[in-house]
Design an enzyme around this catalytic site. Sequence first.
Site, PDB file in Angstrom:
ATOM      1  N   ASP A  89       0.863  -1.172   0.000  1.00  0.00           N
ATOM      2  CA  ASP A  89       0.000   0.000   0.000  1.00  0.00           C
ATOM      3  C   ASP A  89       0.904   1.228   0.000  1.00  0.00           C
ATOM      4  OD1 ASP A  89      -2.914   1.008   0.689  1.00  0.00           O
ATOM      5  OD2 ASP A  89      -1.517   2.154   1.942  1.00  0.00           O
ATOM      6  N   ILE A  90       0.644   2.177  -0.877  1.00  0.00           N
ATOM      7  CA  ILE A  90       1.461   3.393  -0.935  1.00  0.00           C
ATOM      8  C   ILE A  90       0.969   4.337   0.170  1.00  0.00           C
ATOM      9  CG2 ILE A  90       2.162   5.371  -2.334  1.00  0.00           C
ATOM     10  CD1 ILE A  90       1.650   3.628  -4.812  1.00  0.00           C
TER      11      ILE A  90
ATOM     12  N   ASN B  39      -2.317  12.795  -4.506  1.00  0.00           N
ATOM     13  CA  ASN B  39      -3.383  13.198  -5.429  1.00  0.00           C
ATOM     14  C   ASN B  39      -3.895  14.596  -5.098  1.00  0.00           C
ATOM     15  OD1 ASN B  39      -3.507  11.045  -7.209  1.00  0.00           O
ATOM     16  ND2 ASN B  39      -4.956   9.893  -5.965  1.00  0.00           N
TER      17      ASN B  39
ATOM     18  N   ASP C 129      -1.230   9.014 -10.847  1.00  0.00           N
ATOM     19  CA  ASP C 129      -1.165   7.906 -11.806  1.00  0.00           C
ATOM     20  C   ASP C 129       0.281   7.549 -12.139  1.00  0.00           C
ATOM     21  OD1 ASP C 129      -3.923   7.869 -11.833  1.00  0.00           O
ATOM     22  OD2 ASP C 129      -4.124   8.763 -13.839  1.00  0.00           O
TER      23      ASP C 129
ATOM     24  N   GLU D 275      -4.365   2.404  -4.424  1.00  0.00           N
ATOM     25  CA  GLU D 275      -2.912   2.314  -4.285  1.00  0.00           C
ATOM     26  C   GLU D 275      -2.491   0.997  -3.660  1.00  0.00           C
ATOM     27  OE1 GLU D 275      -4.285   4.001  -0.362  1.00  0.00           O
ATOM     28  OE2 GLU D 275      -4.940   4.120  -2.424  1.00  0.00           O
TER      29      GLU D 275
END
Length: 181
Positions: free
Chosen positions: A107-108, A115, A124, A150
Site C-alpha cells: 500500500d502506498i 493526489n 497515476d 494504491e
Amino acid sequence: VKRIGLNYVYQYYFNEAPWKMLLILPISEIMLKSLASTVPFLIIAFLLFLAVREIGIRKRAEERLRELAITDELTGLKNRYYLGTVIDGELERADRYQQPLSMMILDIDHFKKINDAWGHPIGDEVLQKTASIVKSLLRRADILIRLGGEEFLVVLPHTDVNGTLKKKKKIRKAIEAADHT
C-alpha cells in the site's frame, strides 16, 4: 479433337464398324458448361475462406476482451478479477506439492496527499512507477496484481515467510531509492 472456327470437333472411330462419329460443339457452350460446374465450387471456397477469416477475427477479439478483463488499464498489471481466476489454483498447487505460498499486500503511504497536492495525473505516474519497480524485482512465477487504488498484491509461490520478508525489504528499499520527482 480439332478446333475449327468457334467450334471444337470431336472425331471417334468405332473399331468394329466402318463408322465415324463427329461431335461439333461450340466453344462458348463448353466454356459455359465448365464455368457453370466450377462456379459452385468457387463460391463454396470463397464462403469457407470468409468463414475461416471471420473465426480468426472473432478469436482475436475474444482474446483481446479477455486480456482487457484481467488487466489493470493504468499499470498494465493483472487486476482483482484475475486474482479470482488464479488464486484457487495457486493454493491447490501449494497444498498438493507441500510447497510454501506467500502473499503480501503493498500500500502506498499517504497516496491521497499525493493526489490532493499534485493531482491525479501525478498520482497515476506514481502508481505506474511503483508497479514498474515492484515488477522488476519479482520472479517470473510471482504474480503482481493491482487490487485497486494504491493497493497491490504480490503472490509468491515457493516462498516461505523468510523469503517474503527479504523480498518485502528489497521492494521497500527500491521504492524509497526511486526518484519520484
